[in-house]
Design a protein around this motif. Sequence first.
Motif, PDB file in Angstrom:
ATOM      1  N   LYS A  51      69.630  98.073 131.058  1.00 33.91           N
ATOM      2  CA  LYS A  51      70.076  99.329 130.476  1.00 33.91           C
ATOM      3  C   LYS A  51      69.061  99.786 129.428  1.00 33.91           C
ATOM      4  O   LYS A  51      68.484  98.970 128.716  1.00 33.91           O
ATOM      5  N   ILE A  52      68.856 101.077 129.349  1.00 35.20           N
ATOM      6  CA  ILE A  52      67.881 101.629 128.413  1.00 35.20           C
ATOM      7  C   ILE A  52      68.435 101.592 126.987  1.00 35.20           C
ATOM      8  O   ILE A  52      69.514 102.120 126.719  1.00 35.20           O
ATOM      9  N   ILE A  53      67.677 100.964 126.088  1.00 30.01           N
ATOM     10  CA  ILE A  53      68.088 100.959 124.687  1.00 30.01           C
ATOM     11  C   ILE A  53      67.036 101.609 123.778  1.00 30.01           C
ATOM     12  O   ILE A  53      67.301 101.882 122.614  1.00 30.01           O
ATOM     13  N   GLY A  54      65.850 101.844 124.351  1.00 26.58           N
ATOM     14  CA  GLY A  54      64.800 102.455 123.544  1.00 26.58           C
ATOM     15  C   GLY A  54      63.612 102.874 124.393  1.00 26.58           C
ATOM     16  O   GLY A  54      63.570 102.631 125.606  1.00 26.58           O
ATOM     17  N   ILE A  55      62.648 103.503 123.743  1.00 25.28           N
ATOM     18  CA  ILE A  55      61.429 103.958 124.412  1.00 25.28           C
ATOM     19  C   ILE A  55      60.255 103.788 123.466  1.00 25.28           C
ATOM     20  O   ILE A  55      60.392 103.960 122.246  1.00 25.28           O
ATOM     21  N   ILE A  56      59.117 103.422 124.035  1.00 27.64           N
ATOM     22  CA  ILE A  56      57.876 103.326 123.261  1.00 27.64           C
ATOM     23  C   ILE A  56      56.806 104.110 124.007  1.00 27.64           C
ATOM     24  O   ILE A  56      56.569 103.881 125.203  1.00 27.64           O
ATOM     25  N   THR A  57      56.158 105.041 123.304  1.00 27.09           N
ATOM     26  CA  THR A  57      55.088 105.828 123.912  1.00 27.09           C
ATOM     27  C   THR A  57      53.740 105.362 123.379  1.00 27.09           C
ATOM     28  O   THR A  57      53.677 104.614 122.389  1.00 27.09           O
ATOM     29  N   ASP A  58      52.674 105.821 124.018  1.00 25.94           N
ATOM     30  CA  ASP A  58      51.348 105.460 123.518  1.00 25.94           C
ATOM     31  C   ASP A  58      51.134 106.041 122.122  1.00 25.94           C
ATOM     32  O   ASP A  58      50.390 105.501 121.312  1.00 25.94           O
ATOM     33  N   GLY A  59      51.826 107.130 121.814  1.00 29.81           N
ATOM     34  CA  GLY A  59      51.753 107.682 120.454  1.00 29.81           C
ATOM     35  C   GLY A  59      52.374 106.738 119.440  1.00 29.81           C
ATOM     36  O   GLY A  59      51.876 106.600 118.313  1.00 29.81           O
ATOM     37  N   ASP A  60      53.470 106.068 119.827  1.00 27.94           N
ATOM     38  CA  ASP A  60      54.093 105.096 118.931  1.00 27.94           C
ATOM     39  C   ASP A  60      53.138 103.942 118.651  1.00 27.94           C
ATOM     40  O   ASP A  60      53.086 103.421 117.528  1.00 27.94           O
ATOM     41  N   ILE A  61      52.375 103.543 119.666  1.00 26.83           N
ATOM     42  CA  ILE A  61      51.403 102.460 119.498  1.00 26.83           C
ATOM     43  C   ILE A  61      50.319 102.871 118.507  1.00 26.83           C
ATOM     44  O   ILE A  61      49.946 102.102 117.608  1.00 26.83           O
ATOM     45  N   ARG A  62      49.811 104.091 118.645  1.00 30.38           N
ATOM     46  CA  ARG A  62      48.769 104.567 117.733  1.00 30.38           C
ATOM     47  C   ARG A  62      49.290 104.637 116.300  1.00 30.38           C
ATOM     48  O   ARG A  62      48.586 104.254 115.347  1.00 30.38           O
ATOM     49  N   ARG A  63      50.502 105.123 116.136  1.00 30.68           N
ATOM     50  CA  ARG A  63      51.071 105.199 114.779  1.00 30.68           C
ATOM     51  C   ARG A  63      51.288 103.808 114.189  1.00 30.68           C
ATOM     52  O   ARG A  63      51.099 103.583 112.998  1.00 30.68           O
ATOM     53  N   HIS A 123      58.716  98.628 131.853  1.00 29.97           N
ATOM     54  CA  HIS A 123      59.819  98.264 130.956  1.00 29.97           C
ATOM     55  C   HIS A 123      59.538  96.914 130.321  1.00 29.97           C
ATOM     56  O   HIS A 123      58.835  96.065 130.888  1.00 29.97           O
ATOM     57  N   VAL A 124      60.082  96.714 129.132  1.00 31.82           N
ATOM     58  CA  VAL A 124      59.990  95.437 128.424  1.00 31.82           C
ATOM     59  C   VAL A 124      61.345  95.166 127.775  1.00 31.82           C
ATOM     60  O   VAL A 124      62.153  96.071 127.592  1.00 31.82           O
ATOM     61  N   GLU A 125      61.563  93.902 127.427  1.00 33.39           N
ATOM     62  CA  GLU A 125      62.770  93.544 126.680  1.00 33.39           C
ATOM     63  C   GLU A 125      62.545  93.848 125.198  1.00 33.39           C
ATOM     64  O   GLU A 125      61.403  93.998 124.745  1.00 33.39           O
ATOM     65  N   ALA A 126      63.611  93.920 124.445  1.00 28.80           N
ATOM     66  CA  ALA A 126      63.520  94.275 123.022  1.00 28.80           C
ATOM     67  C   ALA A 126      62.700  93.279 122.226  1.00 28.80           C
ATOM     68  O   ALA A 126      62.058  93.634 121.229  1.00 28.80           O
ATOM     69  N   ASP A 135      60.944  96.695 117.075  1.00 29.23           N
ATOM     70  CA  ASP A 135      60.522  97.150 115.755  1.00 29.23           C
ATOM     71  C   ASP A 135      59.878  98.543 115.790  1.00 29.23           C
ATOM     72  O   ASP A 135      59.881  99.246 114.774  1.00 29.23           O
ATOM     73  N   ILE A 136      59.324  98.927 116.890  1.00 24.48           N
ATOM     74  CA  ILE A 136      58.609 100.206 116.934  1.00 24.48           C
ATOM     75  C   ILE A 136      59.215 101.210 117.930  1.00 24.48           C
ATOM     76  O   ILE A 136      58.770 102.338 118.028  1.00 24.48           O
ATOM     77  N   MET A 137      60.233 100.793 118.651  1.00 25.50           N
ATOM     78  CA  MET A 137      60.818 101.688 119.658  1.00 25.50           C
ATOM     79  C   MET A 137      61.641 102.790 118.997  1.00 25.50           C
ATOM     80  O   MET A 137      62.114 102.655 117.867  1.00 25.50           O
ATOM     81  N   SER A 138      61.811 103.882 119.735  1.00 23.45           N
ATOM     82  CA  SER A 138      62.763 104.922 119.344  1.00 23.45           C
ATOM     83  C   SER A 138      64.061 104.612 120.067  1.00 23.45           C
ATOM     84  O   SER A 138      64.105 104.600 121.311  1.00 23.45           O
TER      85      SER A 138
END
Length: 320
Positions: free
Chosen positions: A240-252, A211-214, A267-270
């Motif tokens: 609390k969960i506010i977003g998710i970042i996948t390795d696919g998001d990093i590649r994009r 996990h990371v902060e926004a 900026d890149i989280m869903s």
Amino acid sequence: MDKQKIIRVARNTIQEEANAIANLVDLVDEDFCKAVDLIYNSKGRVIVTGIGKSAIIAQKIVATFNSTGTPAIFMHAADAIHGDLGNILTDDVVICISKSGNTPEIKVLVPLIKNYKNPIIAITSNKTSFLGTEANCVLNAYVEKEVCPNNLAPTTSTTAQLVVGDALAVTLLDIRGFSSSDFAKYHPGGALGKKLYLRVSDITSQNMKPHVEANADIKKVIIEISENMLGVVAVTENDKIIGIITDGDIRRMLTKNEDFSKLKAADIMSANPRVINNDAMAVDAMEVIEENNISQLLAEDNGKYAGVVHLHNLIKEGII
């Protein structure tokens, strides 16, 4: 090798056995009800016995009974008359399986069981046989002939015995109201059991909790994803969960931005990702993953981030 002949013989075998099993429907009578009543109201176990191929069927019926809430043990008819009669306790019900009902071992065994005054349920193709006439009730497993070309090898008859045993076990299961949770208690190590008892928390507790902060920078996001080896990181605020970042998001992100040094996790989280309760069943997590065509799913406990369920976890546990 004549492939057409092979296919013809195989199909004929299946069809003939299917017809024989279908004929058993009309043979279920009041004796079946009596057998169910004897077992259901017994304070003991079910002892299932037989000789030859019938003994093998007896072992399968015992396994089915035990897994569906009817305590049972197998006793080989030949061994029974050489000491194993001690397996039979006062309140036990005995099921004897024999196609002919007239084998020497059965003729010796049945009177001995009757001396103990244990009720006997017969599964036989011959109701007028020694076993059929001596038993308290008879489950008719009559078949016209074996599918073996020589009408010798036990084939159709043993299939019929097995089906009658299944009918008995399932009827008892239904009467007892045996539930999926009951089934899980008897199958804790198998894939079936895991589908019934394995929870999301059992998986998240074994995984890392990335996990990371926004406002975390992209370098930290990449490190967090890489070190935790789940291909994902949750973006949280006050746990609390506010977003998710996948390795696919990093590649994009890398393909869209030449300079990403100033980008943050936000900026890149869903935002508002799909989440499952940590107390939910693992099979429910599998449904969410399949329906949404994703590989990872975040879990929460009382509104707080609890961890990650990965598709590979579910495959490893045999949920798929």
